[in-house]
Scaffold this active site. Structure first.
Site, PDB file in Angstrom:
ATOM      1  N   GLU A 168      -9.018 -11.635   5.343  1.00 35.65           N
ATOM      2  CA  GLU A 168      -8.115 -11.009   6.312  1.00 35.65           C
ATOM      3  C   GLU A 168      -8.870 -10.769   7.616  1.00 35.65           C
ATOM      4  O   GLU A 168      -8.518 -11.315   8.660  1.00 35.65           O
ATOM      5  CB  GLU A 168      -7.550  -9.700   5.763  1.00 35.65           C
ATOM      6  N   ASP A 208       0.017   4.316   0.954  1.00 36.12           N
ATOM      7  CA  ASP A 208      -0.120   5.090   2.192  1.00 36.12           C
ATOM      8  C   ASP A 208       0.357   4.306   3.409  1.00 36.12           C
ATOM      9  O   ASP A 208       0.259   4.805   4.532  1.00 36.12           O
ATOM     10  CB  ASP A 208      -1.555   5.573   2.390  1.00 36.12           C
ATOM     11  N   GLY A 268     -10.002  -1.432   2.864  1.00 35.38           N
ATOM     12  CA  GLY A 268     -10.715  -0.840   3.992  1.00 35.38           C
ATOM     13  C   GLY A 268     -11.304  -1.925   4.871  1.00 35.38           C
ATOM     14  O   GLY A 268     -10.957  -3.099   4.751  1.00 35.38           O
ATOM     15  N   HIS A 280      -9.226  -7.605  -1.506  1.00 44.49           N
ATOM     16  CA  HIS A 280      -8.942  -7.894  -0.102  1.00 44.49           C
ATOM     17  C   HIS A 280     -10.033  -8.821   0.427  1.00 44.49           C
ATOM     18  O   HIS A 280     -11.211  -8.450   0.471  1.00 44.49           O
ATOM     19  CB  HIS A 280      -8.964  -6.605   0.723  1.00 44.49           C
ATOM     20  N   HIS A 282       0.828  -1.212   0.000  1.00 46.20           N
ATOM     21  CA  HIS A 282       0.000   0.000   0.000  1.00 46.20           C
ATOM     22  C   HIS A 282       0.863   1.263   0.000  1.00 46.20           C
ATOM     23  O   HIS A 282       1.784   1.384   0.808  1.00 46.20           O
ATOM     24  CB  HIS A 282      -0.921   0.021   1.218  1.00 46.20           C
TER      25      HIS A 282
END
Length: 371
Positions: free
Chosen positions: A216, A29, A186, A213, A27
């Protein structure tokens, strides 16, 4: 296996850092240099919890080690805050690529969510352009220092907002200018891929690849939705897929495992798992199996033939690198160079590149490990 002051480790007499590597789950960020955060925050008048780079790195590591994905994600409030200008985005992207190249990565995909970088008045196109400019500057800087690296953008939508179709169109618009794929990120639990079916339908109609994603912070239903609703070609983390595996018996090193339909589908179709060992521990993704690296189902998945790949997720929050993740796995599971090469070949095969370029990447990895 100790990591030296240069962030390197030695396996079978060879530097892991010097080996050619592929990074699929990283990522933007979550990869800022602490010193850069301090400088950009100072210019923007943003308060930081620590004004020394080492102390700030400690702060991020401490706050991220919560055992909760929701708490882990709160640390991104600071990193995204300093990424609201063209100059900030370009600098962060350039340094992202430079740091990857310094770690021996020859191909990487950077995922980030343009919708989180509009507070400074930039448009979606302008923020993507700024990041692409930084990527190209980083590639040029790496080349001038004798390193070859290519980095593609994974344009990401936030799964708890309502902009996924808009972001999907943005990704397709940039497909010939740096974007190689799409993702949603997110808070996973409560926000399944099915909520973004319109975006995924559009991407499928445009033959644009997706990684999602899943597995997780939520379980098998999330993974199933990623595959069915998201048409995912890779699974972002996907670690909880191990819940669909039942260990029937153990006899010494022989383990008899019963596959669920979902796990068998992922294994048999060689759908890559973007596993991020340190991050998976920090966010509680492997809590069903334990809290230590040795408890991670990585080795079980690997030994059963899944297309496992090794990733950092967020270098800043996990205070890690791809070299460090590989070294940790090699130490805990007694892997050798052949195993590390397999992980890189899996990643190369799963890269969102044309087949000719994937084959070239595979050759580069094979040659690098052979040397």
């Amino acid at each position: 296996m100790p990591i030296d002051q240069h962030g390197d480790a030695v396996l079978d007499g060879l530097s892991i850092r010097a080996l050619p590597k592929v990074s699929l789950h990283d990522h933007l960020d979550g990869a800022l240099r602490p010193a850069t955060i301090i400088e950009l925050a100072d210019a923007a008048g943003i308060d930081v919890p620590e004004t020394d780079a080492d102390d700030l790195a400690d702060w991020f590591a401490e706050k991220s080690d919560s055992g909760s994905l929701v708490e882990y994600l709160k640390t991104f409030d600071l990193t995204t805050a300093v990424m609201q200008t063209r100059e900030g985005l370009t600098r962060v992207a350039r340094e992202f690529v430079e740091d990857l190249a310094a770690d021996g990565v020859i191909y990487g995909e950077v995922r980030w969510a343009p919708e989180q970088h509009l507070a400074g008045g930039l448009s979606l196109d302008e923020v993507v352009e700024a990041v692409q400019e930084g990527i190209e500057e980083g590639e040029d800087a790496a080349e001038s220092s004798g390193r070859d690296i290519r980095v593609g953008q994974l344009i990401t939508a936030m799964r708890h907002t309502e902009r996924s179709l808009e972001i999907a169109r943005l990704a397709v618009d940039w497909r010939e200018r740096g974007a190689v794929g799409f993702d949603i990120a997110g808070p996973e639990d409560g926000f399944p891929p099915s909520k973004h079916r319109a975006a995924f339908d559009y991407l499928a109609s445009e033959f644009f690849p997706t990684t999602v994603h899943a597995g997780e912070a939520a379980g098998l239903d999330s993974i199933r939705s990623a595959l069915i609703d998201g048409r995912a070609l890779r699974l972002g983390h996907g670690v909880r897929l191990a819940q669909d595996l039942e260990v029937v018996s153990r006899a010494g090193e022989e383990v008899l495992v019963q596959f669920g339909d979902l796990a068998r589908w992922v294994r048999d179709r060689e759908i890559p798992l973007e596993l991020s060992p340190s991050s998976n521990l920090q966010t509680g993704a492997i809590e069903a199996w334990g809290t230590l690296m040795e408890d991670h189902p990585f080795d079980l998945l690997y030994q059963l033939g899944f297309a496992v790949t090794v990733n950092v997720d967020n270098r800043l929050q996990s205070r890690t690198s791809l070299t460090r993740e590989l070294a940790l796995l090699a130490e805990v599971f007694e892997y050798g160079l052949d195993d590390l090469e397999t992980f890189q070949l899996n990643a190369a095969a799963g890269a969102f590149l044309p087949v000719e370029e994937r084959e070239e990447l595979i050759e580069l990895i094979a040659d690098g490990f052979e040397r």
